[in-house]
Write an enzyme that holds these catalytic residues in place. Sequence first.
Site, PDB file in Angstrom:
ATOM      1  N   SER A 136      -4.990 -34.260  -7.981  1.00 43.07           N
ATOM      2  CA  SER A 136      -3.895 -34.576  -7.052  1.00 43.07           C
ATOM      3  C   SER A 136      -2.558 -34.323  -7.755  1.00 43.07           C
ATOM      4  CB  SER A 136      -3.942 -36.044  -6.647  1.00 43.07           C
ATOM      5  OG  SER A 136      -5.139 -36.346  -6.000  1.00 43.07           O
TER       6      SER A 136
ATOM      7  N   GLU B  26       2.187 -37.071  -9.377  1.00 42.65           N
ATOM      8  CA  GLU B  26       1.261 -37.845 -10.211  1.00 42.65           C
ATOM      9  C   GLU B  26       1.161 -37.145 -11.572  1.00 42.65           C
ATOM     10  OE1 GLU B  26      -2.755 -38.818  -8.582  1.00 42.65           O
ATOM     11  OE2 GLU B  26      -3.441 -38.270 -10.581  1.00 42.65           O
TER      12      GLU B  26
ATOM     13  N   ARG C 123      -2.048 -45.638 -10.026  1.00 41.45           N
ATOM     14  CA  ARG C 123      -1.847 -44.509 -10.937  1.00 41.45           C
ATOM     15  C   ARG C 123      -0.729 -44.798 -11.946  1.00 41.45           C
ATOM     16  NH1 ARG C 123      -5.768 -43.471  -8.379  1.00 41.45           N
ATOM     17  NH2 ARG C 123      -6.455 -41.412  -7.680  1.00 41.45           N
TER      18      ARG C 123
HETATM   19  N1  EPU Z   1      -6.229 -34.788   4.054  1.00 42.36           N
HETATM   20  C1  EPU Z   1      -5.767 -33.813   4.914  1.00 42.36           C
HETATM   21  N2  EPU Z   1      -5.580 -32.558   4.434  1.00 42.36           N
HETATM   22  C2  EPU Z   1      -5.838 -32.228   3.145  1.00 42.36           C
HETATM   23  C3  EPU Z   1      -6.300 -33.227   2.267  1.00 42.36           C
HETATM   24  C4  EPU Z   1      -6.489 -34.515   2.745  1.00 42.36           C
HETATM   25  O1  EPU Z   1      -5.507 -34.073   6.090  1.00 42.36           O
HETATM   26  O2  EPU Z   1      -5.670 -31.063   2.784  1.00 42.36           O
HETATM   27  C5  EPU Z   1      -6.474 -36.140   4.571  1.00 42.36           C
HETATM   28  C6  EPU Z   1      -7.985 -36.433   4.607  1.00 42.36           C
HETATM   29  O3  EPU Z   1      -8.578 -35.983   5.771  1.00 42.36           O
HETATM   30  C7  EPU Z   1      -7.994 -37.943   4.520  1.00 42.36           C
HETATM   31  C8  EPU Z   1      -6.791 -38.250   3.656  1.00 42.36           C
HETATM   32  O4  EPU Z   1      -5.947 -37.109   3.699  1.00 42.36           O
HETATM   33  O5  EPU Z   1      -7.790 -38.519   5.781  1.00 42.36           O
HETATM   34  C9  EPU Z   1      -7.152 -38.609   2.243  1.00 42.36           C
HETATM   35  O6  EPU Z   1      -7.809 -37.518   1.603  1.00 42.36           O
HETATM   36  P1  EPU Z   1      -8.874 -37.755   0.434  1.00 42.36           P
HETATM   37  O7  EPU Z   1      -9.949 -38.687   0.857  1.00 42.36           O
HETATM   38  O8  EPU Z   1      -9.304 -36.433  -0.076  1.00 42.36           O
HETATM   39  O9  EPU Z   1      -8.089 -38.547  -0.684  1.00 42.36           O
HETATM   40  P2  EPU Z   1      -6.602 -38.400  -1.251  1.00 42.36           P
HETATM   41  O10 EPU Z   1      -5.839 -39.593  -0.812  1.00 42.36           O
HETATM   42  O11 EPU Z   1      -6.038 -37.068  -0.989  1.00 42.36           O
HETATM   43  C10 EPU Z   1      -7.085 -39.813  -3.387  1.00 42.36           C
HETATM   44  C11 EPU Z   1      -6.836 -39.678  -4.874  1.00 42.36           C
HETATM   45  C12 EPU Z   1      -7.871 -38.766  -5.474  1.00 42.36           C
HETATM   46  C13 EPU Z   1      -9.253 -39.342  -5.214  1.00 42.36           C
HETATM   47  C14 EPU Z   1      -9.442 -39.464  -3.702  1.00 42.36           C
HETATM   48  C15 EPU Z   1     -10.749 -40.131  -3.347  1.00 42.36           C
HETATM   49  C16 EPU Z   1      -4.438 -39.954  -5.163  1.00 42.36           C
HETATM   50  C17 EPU Z   1      -3.134 -39.292  -5.468  1.00 42.36           C
HETATM   51  N3  EPU Z   1      -5.505 -39.153  -5.111  1.00 42.36           N
HETATM   52  O12 EPU Z   1      -6.881 -38.529  -2.827  1.00 42.36           O
HETATM   53  O13 EPU Z   1      -7.672 -38.745  -6.873  1.00 42.36           O
HETATM   54  O14 EPU Z   1     -10.275 -38.518  -5.751  1.00 42.36           O
HETATM   55  O15 EPU Z   1      -8.391 -40.283  -3.154  1.00 42.36           O
HETATM   56  O16 EPU Z   1     -10.654 -41.486  -3.634  1.00 42.36           O
HETATM   57  O17 EPU Z   1      -4.486 -41.179  -5.026  1.00 42.36           O
HETATM   58  C18 EPU Z   1      -6.464 -37.558  -8.555  1.00 42.36           C
HETATM   59  O18 EPU Z   1      -5.805 -38.591  -8.699  1.00 42.36           O
HETATM   60  O19 EPU Z   1      -6.261 -36.521  -9.237  1.00 42.36           O
HETATM   61  C19 EPU Z   1      -7.472 -37.520  -7.518  1.00 42.36           C
HETATM   62  C20 EPU Z   1      -8.146 -36.407  -7.229  1.00 42.36           C
END
Ligand code: EPU
Length: 348
Positions: free
Chosen positions: A246, A344, A172
């Site tokens: 995010s 972010e 990012r």
């Molecule tokens: N999780 C929780 N509780 C929550 C949300 C997530 O426990 O309320 C856990 C999920 O169960 C999972 C882990 O956190 O084990 C990761 O969650 P998720 O797959 O939704 O991905 P993320 O790491 O929260 C990142 C990116 C997103 C992107 C997703 C999918 C960042 C900051 N965010 O989110 O990007 O869509 O992966 O690849 O890296 C963005 O940058 O705006 C964005 C939405």
Amino acid sequence: MPLAITESADLTALNAFGIAACARRLITLSEESDAPEAIDQLQSAPASLLLGAGSNLLFTRDIDGTVLKVSLTGRKVFGATTAGIGPDDANVLVEAAAGEPWHDFVLWTLAQGLSGLENLALIPGSVGAAPVQNIGAYGVELGEHLHSVRALSLEDGRPCEFAASECGLGYRDSRFRSATGLSRWLILSVRFALSRNSRPRLHYPDLQSAFPPTAPPPSPLDIAQAVCTIRRRKLPDPAELRNAGSFFRNPVVDATHADRLSANHPGIPVYRDPAAPHHAKLPAGWLIEQCGWKGTRRGDAGVHTQHALVLVNYGRARGSDIAALAADIQASVIERFGVRLEPEVVFV
Ligand code: EPU
């Protein structure tokens, strides 16, 4: 066409959070030939901002200066094979102007029979903003398909073309990102190296469940559709519930810190990369949920009910309301896990 200039412009509709903010002057750039004049205008204003789709920023005050909204449109496919993007004939170079909506561009590449960007479907924002924060989702980062960025220097109007390797891409992050919203470069267009051969990238857990290995390999369009379904299930649509995706980056911590957290919190997901064994990434959404914030609402500022990493504006939240909520979340994650969350979203 002359530059469109609005004095005392309302920016509420121009930021995904829907924060009410005003700019002393708003310039809309729709023709590349007007870019030098727009840069002159920005240089003479006291405080300025470059605005794409406004998907990744939080206004905490009015802008006492000029905002330049980049609305350049256009997309094209270059010849079937282009030197410098790979050895096989299936490689294709594609260019899109900075103001093109990202998701529409992704769908257009798929309609051209090109694969590469399908995992990045439905990410809000514009093409020009995509390299700025090196967007990524579902196991793919923009940098993997970025060919080059065409830009003008905001200092002297000089045109520049940056190869992907010169863009300073990180998680990012890029050379174009700035903590204030005004970088040194006005991005005009972005070129991508795509392929006529599909190479499905399905290792992200959500996609593994959508496409079991025993099923026939999905097409790029199938993958894009699955990504849209997953995103719609987890993430609020900014058109319905104002948000900037995010809010924080997923924090990177020392491997020893991650080991300690794993021992104390057995359910914590930890992402380790064999190429960087001394560090590990943690999901900020998980940390925030564990601190009890998921679904919290404070006036019109809140933490989304389905995804704790997304802060939302239920209506008339001010930027300062969202910022105060974010600061409290950061404080509780530090207290409980000893981990600092970095936004972010860019605070303006
Ligand atoms: N999780 C929780 N509780 C929550 C949300 C997530 O426990 O309320 C856990 C999920 O169960 C999972 C882990 O956190 O084990 C990761 O969650 P998720 O797959 O939704 O991905 P993320 O790491 O929260 C990142 C990116 C997103 C992107 C997703 C999918 C960042 C900051 N965010 O989110 O990007 O869509 O992966 O690849 O890296 C963005 O940058 O705006 C964005 C939405």
